[in-house]
Scaffold this motif. Structure first.
Motif, PDB file in Angstrom:
ATOM      1  N   CYS A 167      29.932  36.883  40.550  1.00  0.00           N
ATOM      2  CA  CYS A 167      30.508  38.014  39.820  1.00  0.00           C
ATOM      3  C   CYS A 167      31.759  38.547  40.512  1.00  0.00           C
ATOM      4  O   CYS A 167      32.751  38.879  39.852  1.00  0.00           O
ATOM      5  CB  CYS A 167      29.476  39.116  39.638  1.00  0.00           C
ATOM      6  SG  CYS A 167      28.196  38.674  38.442  1.00  0.00           S
ATOM      7  N   LYS A 168      31.734  38.607  41.828  1.00  0.00           N
ATOM      8  CA  LYS A 168      32.917  39.060  42.570  1.00  0.00           C
ATOM      9  C   LYS A 168      34.086  38.108  42.335  1.00  0.00           C
ATOM     10  O   LYS A 168      35.220  38.544  42.098  1.00  0.00           O
ATOM     11  CB  LYS A 168      32.624  39.169  44.061  1.00  0.00           C
ATOM     12  CG  LYS A 168      33.822  39.664  44.862  1.00  0.00           C
ATOM     13  CD  LYS A 168      33.570  39.690  46.346  1.00  0.00           C
ATOM     14  CE  LYS A 168      34.749  40.226  47.134  1.00  0.00           C
ATOM     15  NZ  LYS A 168      36.065  39.757  46.745  1.00  0.00           N
ATOM     16  N   ALA A 169      33.818  36.811  42.366  1.00  0.00           N
ATOM     17  CA  ALA A 169      34.876  35.822  42.144  1.00  0.00           C
ATOM     18  C   ALA A 169      35.438  35.932  40.722  1.00  0.00           C
ATOM     19  O   ALA A 169      36.653  35.816  40.521  1.00  0.00           O
ATOM     20  CB  ALA A 169      34.355  34.412  42.414  1.00  0.00           C
ATOM     21  N   LEU A 170      34.567  36.164  39.740  1.00  0.00           N
ATOM     22  CA  LEU A 170      35.041  36.358  38.362  1.00  0.00           C
ATOM     23  C   LEU A 170      35.888  37.623  38.244  1.00  0.00           C
ATOM     24  O   LEU A 170      36.907  37.639  37.554  1.00  0.00           O
ATOM     25  CB  LEU A 170      33.862  36.435  37.394  1.00  0.00           C
ATOM     26  CG  LEU A 170      33.123  35.127  37.096  1.00  0.00           C
ATOM     27  CD1 LEU A 170      31.851  35.411  36.296  1.00  0.00           C
ATOM     28  CD2 LEU A 170      34.024  34.153  36.362  1.00  0.00           C
ATOM     29  N   LYS A 171      35.451  38.675  38.930  1.00  0.00           N
ATOM     30  CA  LYS A 171      36.211  39.928  38.920  1.00  0.00           C
ATOM     31  C   LYS A 171      37.581  39.713  39.552  1.00  0.00           C
ATOM     32  O   LYS A 171      38.600  40.153  39.008  1.00  0.00           O
ATOM     33  CB  LYS A 171      35.438  41.010  39.670  1.00  0.00           C
ATOM     34  CG  LYS A 171      36.117  42.360  39.636  1.00  0.00           C
ATOM     35  CD  LYS A 171      35.289  43.414  40.330  1.00  0.00           C
ATOM     36  CE  LYS A 171      36.020  44.744  40.295  1.00  0.00           C
ATOM     37  NZ  LYS A 171      35.277  45.794  40.981  1.00  0.00           N
ATOM     38  N   ASP A 172      37.610  39.012  40.695  1.00  0.00           N
ATOM     39  CA  ASP A 172      38.877  38.719  41.365  1.00  0.00           C
ATOM     40  C   ASP A 172      39.820  37.900  40.481  1.00  0.00           C
ATOM     41  O   ASP A 172      41.035  38.026  40.563  1.00  0.00           O
ATOM     42  CB  ASP A 172      38.643  37.991  42.688  1.00  0.00           C
ATOM     43  CG  ASP A 172      37.954  38.869  43.738  1.00  0.00           C
ATOM     44  OD1 ASP A 172      37.907  40.110  43.549  1.00  0.00           O
ATOM     45  OD2 ASP A 172      37.447  38.313  44.741  1.00  0.00           O
ATOM     46  N   ALA A 173      39.234  37.056  39.618  1.00  0.00           N
ATOM     47  CA  ALA A 173      40.034  36.222  38.707  1.00  0.00           C
ATOM     48  C   ALA A 173      40.423  36.983  37.432  1.00  0.00           C
ATOM     49  O   ALA A 173      41.099  36.433  36.567  1.00  0.00           O
ATOM     50  CB  ALA A 173      39.255  34.955  38.345  1.00  0.00           C
TER      51      ALA A 173
END
Length: 178
Positions: A167-173
């Motif tokens: 989820c953090k990686a998706l948010k960062d993207a």
């Protein structure tokens, strides 16, 4: 089909059910047909009969899977809301599976039909590649195209930490709506 004897009717369906319940990976109709020496169409009919008896069998782009009862599932699940254009789908799926997370499905809220859900069931880059290839080969539209990019995914992982990292990686993207 080869020259071996066909497995008939109820015996075949019992075998199919056993294989689906004991495998940790999807089984294709072709593979099941080969194991029982019948056509793939016979397997499709058998799966329909098993589903009619309330067996929790799901057809995915990778094959058939048996959904384990909630008490048997030790994995964690989370539903997320995602937003991106169709050309970012592969990137989104890679981000998720690279964190050890499975994308179980995609859901949208259609203005006429209400909630629409489609099975995705991808856990690896290779499965993502196969999924994207099938979309392109069939010229199918992504469900998210019906909602201008907004969609939900049910994610599954062995730990909350893996879900958090994905989820953090998706948010960062810029793909996660919170």
């Amino acid at each position: 089909m080869n020259q071996e004897k066909k497995v008939l009717g109820s015996e075949r369906r019992e075998l199919l059910l056993h294989w689906l319940q004991t495998e940790d990976k999807p089984l294709t109709g072709g593979e099941l047909a080969s194991r029982t020496n019948v056509s793939r169409q016979v397997i499709v009919q058998d799966i329909s009969l098993l589903k009619a008896k309330n067996e929790p069998i799901l057809a995915t782009s990778q094959g058939y899977v048996y959904l384990k009862p909630p008490g048997e599932q030790r994995k964690k699940e989370r539903i997320i809301v995602s937003f991106h254009p169709p050309e970012k789908t592969e990137e989104e799926l890679y981000i998720i599976v690279d964190h050890g997370v499975t994308i179980k499905d995609v859901k949208i809220e259609h203005p006429v039909y209400g909630d629409l859900t489609a099975s995705v069931m991808v856990s690896t880059r290779s499965e993502v590649d196969d999924f994207i290839k099938k979309i392109h080969e069939t010229k199918a539209a992504y469900l998210s195209q019906l909602t201008d990019g907004t969609h939900l995914h049910t994610l599954e992982a062995e730990s909350e930490e893996k879900l958090d990292a994905a989820c953090k990686a998706l948010k960062d993207a810029g793909m996660l709506i919170e």
